[in-house]
Enzyme design. Structure first.
Site, PDB file in Angstrom:
ATOM      1  N   TYR A   1       0.871  -1.310   0.033  1.00 63.87           N
ATOM      2  CA  TYR A   1      -0.173  -0.094   0.157  1.00 63.87           C
ATOM      3  C   TYR A   1       0.887   1.119   0.172  1.00 63.87           C
ATOM      4  O   TYR A   1       2.073   1.060   0.192  1.00 63.87           O
ATOM      5  CB  TYR A   1      -0.792  -0.012   1.151  1.00 63.87           C
ATOM      6  CG  TYR A   1      -0.434   0.442   2.527  1.00 63.87           C
ATOM      7  CD1 TYR A   1      -0.453   1.551   3.085  1.00 63.87           C
ATOM      8  CD2 TYR A   1       0.037  -0.660   3.368  1.00 63.87           C
ATOM      9  CE1 TYR A   1       0.092   1.879   4.207  1.00 63.87           C
ATOM     10  CE2 TYR A   1       0.693  -0.297   4.605  1.00 63.87           C
ATOM     11  CZ  TYR A   1       0.403   0.998   5.136  1.00 63.87           C
ATOM     12  OH  TYR A   1       0.990   1.385   6.453  1.00 63.87           O
ATOM     13  N   CYS A   2       0.254   2.243  -0.334  1.00 61.18           N
ATOM     14  CA  CYS A   2       0.777   3.678  -0.597  1.00 61.18           C
ATOM     15  C   CYS A   2      -0.456   4.568  -0.027  1.00 61.18           C
ATOM     16  O   CYS A   2      -1.303   4.037   0.727  1.00 61.18           O
ATOM     17  CB  CYS A   2       1.418   4.037  -1.661  1.00 61.18           C
ATOM     18  SG  CYS A   2       0.400   4.183  -3.173  1.00 61.18           S
ATOM     19  N   HIS A   3      -0.255   5.631  -0.442  1.00 66.24           N
ATOM     20  CA  HIS A   3      -1.382   6.720  -0.309  1.00 66.24           C
ATOM     21  C   HIS A   3      -2.489   6.621  -0.966  1.00 66.24           C
ATOM     22  O   HIS A   3      -3.640   6.197  -0.168  1.00 66.24           O
ATOM     23  CB  HIS A   3      -0.839   8.156  -0.271  1.00 66.24           C
ATOM     24  CG  HIS A   3      -2.038   9.222   0.151  1.00 66.24           C
ATOM     25  ND1 HIS A   3      -2.147  10.498  -0.489  1.00 66.24           N
ATOM     26  CD2 HIS A   3      -2.881   9.299   0.899  1.00 66.24           C
ATOM     27  CE1 HIS A   3      -2.774  11.349   0.237  1.00 66.24           C
ATOM     28  NE2 HIS A   3      -3.461  10.358   1.149  1.00 66.24           N
TER      29      HIS A   3
ATOM     30  N   ILE B   1      -4.067   3.662   1.523  1.00 66.09           N
ATOM     31  CA  ILE B   1      -4.155   3.898   2.996  1.00 66.09           C
ATOM     32  C   ILE B   1      -5.332   5.196   3.110  1.00 66.09           C
ATOM     33  O   ILE B   1      -6.184   5.114   4.065  1.00 66.09           O
ATOM     34  CB  ILE B   1      -3.035   4.569   3.795  1.00 66.09           C
ATOM     35  CG1 ILE B   1      -3.525   4.230   5.392  1.00 66.09           C
ATOM     36  CG2 ILE B   1      -2.716   5.723   3.230  1.00 66.09           C
ATOM     37  CD1 ILE B   1      -1.989   4.278   6.241  1.00 66.09           C
TER      38      ILE B   1
END
Length: 103
Positions: free
Chosen positions: A62-64, A90
């Protein structure tokens, strides 16, 4: 592209399923908020840190908002890993886990 929804990730975390949750954001983002029990390796440091990622486990990246994690997921799958991208990152997961600050 293999995706996992925020709801599916939440269920896996609650059921204590064994997998690696890989955060590929920058350090300042991790300092602001993160999903509990994730490991952090910045996106551009993944190639030189493959040894830190267990190839025998499912990996959820995951990232933003999903852009960086999508690239990392593709890269890991090309290297023979079983990687899934957290759909909408996220940012979307913070709607389920209210402890995570939105940014």
């Amino acid at each position: 592209m293999k995706l996992i929804s925020p709801a599916e990730l939440n269920k896996k975390l609650k059921n204590k399923k064994e997998f690696i949750l890989l955060d590929v954001r920058e350090q300042y983002e991790v300092d602001f908020c993160k999903i509990e029990d994730s490991i952090h390796i910045r996106m551009n440091e993944i190639p030189q840190n493959l040894k830190k990622i267990d190839k025998n486990k499912e990996i959820i990246v995951y990232c933003h908002t999903e852009a960086r994690s999508m690239r990392v997921t593709d890269f890991l799958n090309q290297k023979g890993y079983n990687a899934y991208n957290l759909e909408d990152g996220i940012d979307a997961y913070s709607k389920i886990d209210k402890k995570i600050k939105k940014y």
